[in-house]
Design an enzyme around this catalytic site. Structure first.
Site, PDB file in Angstrom:
ATOM      1  CB  SER A  24      53.108  23.621  37.598  1.00 59.95           C
ATOM      2  OG  SER A  24      52.324  24.357  36.759  1.00 59.95           O
ATOM      3  CE  LYS A  73      50.630  33.446  34.734  1.00 56.83           C
ATOM      4  NZ  LYS A  73      50.314  33.047  33.505  1.00 56.83           N
ATOM      5  CG  ASP A 109      48.913  31.863  30.757  1.00 54.72           C
ATOM      6  OD1 ASP A 109      49.469  30.529  30.975  1.00 54.72           O
ATOM      7  OD2 ASP A 109      49.379  32.400  31.346  1.00 54.72           O
ATOM      8  N   GLY A 133      37.573  40.275  33.575  1.00 60.09           N
ATOM      9  CA  GLY A 133      38.342  40.212  34.916  1.00 60.09           C
ATOM     10  C   GLY A 133      39.018  41.363  33.813  1.00 60.09           C
ATOM     11  N   GLY A 136      46.295  39.745  34.048  1.00 61.24           N
ATOM     12  CA  GLY A 136      47.077  38.789  33.250  1.00 61.24           C
ATOM     13  C   GLY A 136      46.779  38.402  32.195  1.00 61.24           C
ATOM     14  NE  ARG A 158      37.798  44.264  42.515  1.00 59.90           N
ATOM     15  CZ  ARG A 158      39.247  44.158  43.121  1.00 59.90           C
ATOM     16  NH1 ARG A 158      38.055  43.595  44.137  1.00 59.90           N
ATOM     17  NH2 ARG A 158      40.388  43.311  42.815  1.00 59.90           N
ATOM     18  CG  LEU A 227      40.918  31.831  32.238  1.00 59.55           C
ATOM     19  CD1 LEU A 227      42.164  32.284  32.047  1.00 59.55           C
ATOM     20  CD2 LEU A 227      40.530  30.769  30.762  1.00 59.55           C
ATOM     21  CE1 TYR A 229      45.198  23.670  39.204  1.00 57.79           C
ATOM     22  CE2 TYR A 229      44.795  25.838  37.881  1.00 57.79           C
ATOM     23  CZ  TYR A 229      45.115  25.207  39.130  1.00 57.79           C
ATOM     24  OH  TYR A 229      47.178  25.632  39.524  1.00 57.79           O
TER      25      TYR A 229
HETATM   26  P1  NAP Z   1      45.034  38.978  38.608  1.00 54.09           P
HETATM   27  O1  NAP Z   1      46.566  39.532  37.144  1.00 54.09           O
HETATM   28  O2  NAP Z   1      45.734  39.483  39.715  1.00 54.09           O
HETATM   29  O3  NAP Z   1      43.922  39.564  37.891  1.00 54.09           O
HETATM   30  C1  NAP Z   1      42.638  39.186  38.856  1.00 54.09           C
HETATM   31  C2  NAP Z   1      41.681  40.012  38.259  1.00 54.09           C
HETATM   32  O4  NAP Z   1      40.927  39.855  39.115  1.00 54.09           O
HETATM   33  C3  NAP Z   1      42.111  41.016  37.580  1.00 54.09           C
HETATM   34  O5  NAP Z   1      40.756  42.064  36.947  1.00 54.09           O
HETATM   35  C4  NAP Z   1      40.767  41.638  38.715  1.00 54.09           C
HETATM   36  O6  NAP Z   1      40.200  43.026  39.132  1.00 54.09           O
HETATM   37  C5  NAP Z   1      39.941  40.980  39.546  1.00 54.09           C
HETATM   38  N1  NAP Z   1      38.998  40.462  40.720  1.00 54.09           N
HETATM   39  C6  NAP Z   1      40.522  40.075  41.384  1.00 54.09           C
HETATM   40  N2  NAP Z   1      40.004  40.035  42.743  1.00 54.09           N
HETATM   41  C7  NAP Z   1      38.412  40.740  42.766  1.00 54.09           C
HETATM   42  C8  NAP Z   1      37.460  40.584  43.540  1.00 54.09           C
HETATM   43  N3  NAP Z   1      37.656  40.703  44.863  1.00 54.09           N
HETATM   44  N4  NAP Z   1      35.840  41.452  43.275  1.00 54.09           N
HETATM   45  C9  NAP Z   1      36.062  41.971  41.752  1.00 54.09           C
HETATM   46  N5  NAP Z   1      37.242  41.771  40.330  1.00 54.09           N
HETATM   47  C10 NAP Z   1      38.245  41.195  41.321  1.00 54.09           C
HETATM   48  O7  NAP Z   1      45.327  37.413  37.911  1.00 54.09           O
HETATM   49  P2  NAP Z   1      45.211  36.215  36.567  1.00 54.09           P
HETATM   50  O8  NAP Z   1      46.598  36.132  36.807  1.00 54.09           O
HETATM   51  O9  NAP Z   1      44.374  37.207  35.511  1.00 54.09           O
HETATM   52  O10 NAP Z   1      44.889  35.364  36.954  1.00 54.09           O
HETATM   53  C11 NAP Z   1      43.344  34.888  37.209  1.00 54.09           C
HETATM   54  C12 NAP Z   1      43.184  33.638  37.312  1.00 54.09           C
HETATM   55  O11 NAP Z   1      42.852  32.993  36.092  1.00 54.09           O
HETATM   56  C13 NAP Z   1      43.402  33.307  38.808  1.00 54.09           C
HETATM   57  O12 NAP Z   1      42.095  32.551  39.351  1.00 54.09           O
HETATM   58  C14 NAP Z   1      44.288  31.798  37.939  1.00 54.09           C
HETATM   59  O13 NAP Z   1      44.786  30.824  38.763  1.00 54.09           O
HETATM   60  C15 NAP Z   1      43.359  31.872  36.468  1.00 54.09           C
HETATM   61  N6  NAP Z   1      44.346  31.519  35.731  1.00 54.09           N
HETATM   62  C16 NAP Z   1      44.591  30.017  35.336  1.00 54.09           C
HETATM   63  C17 NAP Z   1      45.140  29.740  33.901  1.00 54.09           C
HETATM   64  C18 NAP Z   1      45.197  28.048  33.906  1.00 54.09           C
HETATM   65  O14 NAP Z   1      45.596  27.620  33.087  1.00 54.09           O
HETATM   66  N7  NAP Z   1      43.855  28.002  34.029  1.00 54.09           N
HETATM   67  C19 NAP Z   1      46.314  30.345  33.766  1.00 54.09           C
HETATM   68  C20 NAP Z   1      46.113  31.606  34.076  1.00 54.09           C
HETATM   69  C21 NAP Z   1      45.405  32.065  35.746  1.00 54.09           C
HETATM   70  P3  NAP Z   1      41.107  44.449  38.879  1.00 54.09           P
HETATM   71  O15 NAP Z   1      41.583  44.614  38.182  1.00 54.09           O
HETATM   72  O16 NAP Z   1      39.675  45.409  39.503  1.00 54.09           O
HETATM   73  O17 NAP Z   1      42.134  44.664  40.265  1.00 54.09           O
END
Ligand code: NAP
Length: 287
Positions: A24, A73, A109, A133, A136, A158, A227, A229
């Site tokens: 960023s 967030k 987002d 997933g 957030g 999961r 998502l 990169y």
């Molecule tokens: P988060 O709120 O922590 O959510 C993580 C999700 O992944 C949950 O559904 C979790 O499942 C699942 N998960 C995590 N580890 C796991 C594992 N070992 N096995 C199975 N499921 C697993 O994170 P987030 O904010 O949503 O971000 C997620 C990803 O999106 C990150 O990689 C982030 O960099 C990316 N992202 C990218 C952008 C972009 O602009 N490109 C924007 C936002 C986010 P449970 O519910 O079972 O824990």
């Protein structure tokens, strides 16, 4: 990068933890340079339990805008004087704008992903979507898909209950068919159009991980979005591509959520030519 930091330089930044791998600052500092604006954008690592103090301190230091990333967030919503209806609906804030009475919270987002999908001719309307997933990022993706009138949303997570809660939240706002399944029930999915991978599984340094190892899954749809990169092609996207699908990573989503934040902070609309220049510079830098 702003080479002329002086008494008039305004500070923008990112709060989260970890933040070491963020790109960023490159996006925002390049935007400021190209737009000839006296800003500097800095990452701030905020330790657990320090969020309230960080926001208070940011206000005291007149920090004009902040992005918010994992894990704050949702938690940051308690520190704001106002939250936009879209951020309220998604249940997460990724952008704070300074006002004299406190920070206002936005979520860019969903819009970032929307622009990225449009640029790549991926149509949500009337499509059957599978979201992997339920964290957030998935909330923003789910609300966007419903808002753009997709035909059906299946959430695979999961922790099934979290998928069910997200499915219910979406239906509170939109009249769309939803279902929630566990990652171990993936074989039950019927054919669909677009899979959007929103978990951190496969992200650097764990580049060999893939949330979906079931081969049959990759025969049931034709567009795969991740998502993540970094790396630019995850195992999930590699597998989809091997099965002849169109693929898209999270780079453009990241770029456009940043652009939208920058526009909010400065009440401007950034010209298309500048966006193209910044995007080209970033691609040269990050591949
Ligand atoms: P988060 O709120 O922590 O959510 C993580 C999700 O992944 C949950 O559904 C979790 O499942 C699942 N998960 C995590 N580890 C796991 C594992 N070992 N096995 C199975 N499921 C697993 O994170 P987030 O904010 O949503 O971000 C997620 C990803 O999106 C990150 O990689 C982030 O960099 C990316 N992202 C990218 C952008 C972009 O602009 N490109 C924007 C936002 C986010 P449970 O519910 O079972 O824990």
């Amino acid at each position: 990068m702003n080479q002329n930091i002086n008494g008039n330089t305004k500070v923008l930044g990112l709060i989260g933890n970890p933040i070491e791998h963020t790109i960023s600052p490159s996006i925002h500092n390049l935007l400021a340079t190209k737009l000839n604006m006296n800003y500097v954008y800095v990452p701030f690592k905020v330790d657990e339990g320090m969020l309230d103090k960080a926001i208070e301190g940011a206000r005291a230091l007149d920090i004009q805008g902040l992005n918010v990333t994992v894990p704050y967030k949702e938690q940051v919503m308690d520190n704001l004087i106002e939250i936009t209806p879209l951020a309220e609906q998604i249940g997460a804030v990724n952008t704070l704008k300074y006002t004299e009475s406190g920070y206002v919270g936005y979520n860019t987002d969903a819009e970032g992903l929307n622009i990225s999908l449009i640029n790549n001719s991926i149509q949500l309307e009337n499509s059957k979507i599978v979201i992997i997933g339920a964290g957030g990022a998935a909330k923003a993706v789910g609300m966007l898909c419903a808002r753009e009138k997709c035909k059906k949303i299946t959430i695979i997570n999961r922790t099934v209950i979290k998928g069910e809660i997200l499915a219910n939240n979406i239906r509170q706002y939109y009249d769309v068919e939803t279902e929630a399944l566990g990652l171990d029930e993936i074989h039950k999915i019927s054919p669909f159009d677009i899979a959007i991978q929103t978990t951190p599984i496969g992200m650097s340094p764990n580049v060999h991980d893939n949330p979906v190892k079931n081969d049959d899954f990759y025969k049931k749809f034709h567009i795969a979005v991740d998502l993540i990169y970094n790396p630019s092609k995850t195992k999930f996207l590699e597998e989809a591509e091997r099965n002849g699908m169109k693929i898209l990573n999270g780079f453009q989503m990241l770029f456009y959520q940043g652009v939208k934040a920058y526009e909010i902070w400065n009440d401007i609309s950034i010209p298309e030519e500048i966006l193209k220049e910044v995007m080209t510079d970033l691609i040269n830098q990050y591949g």
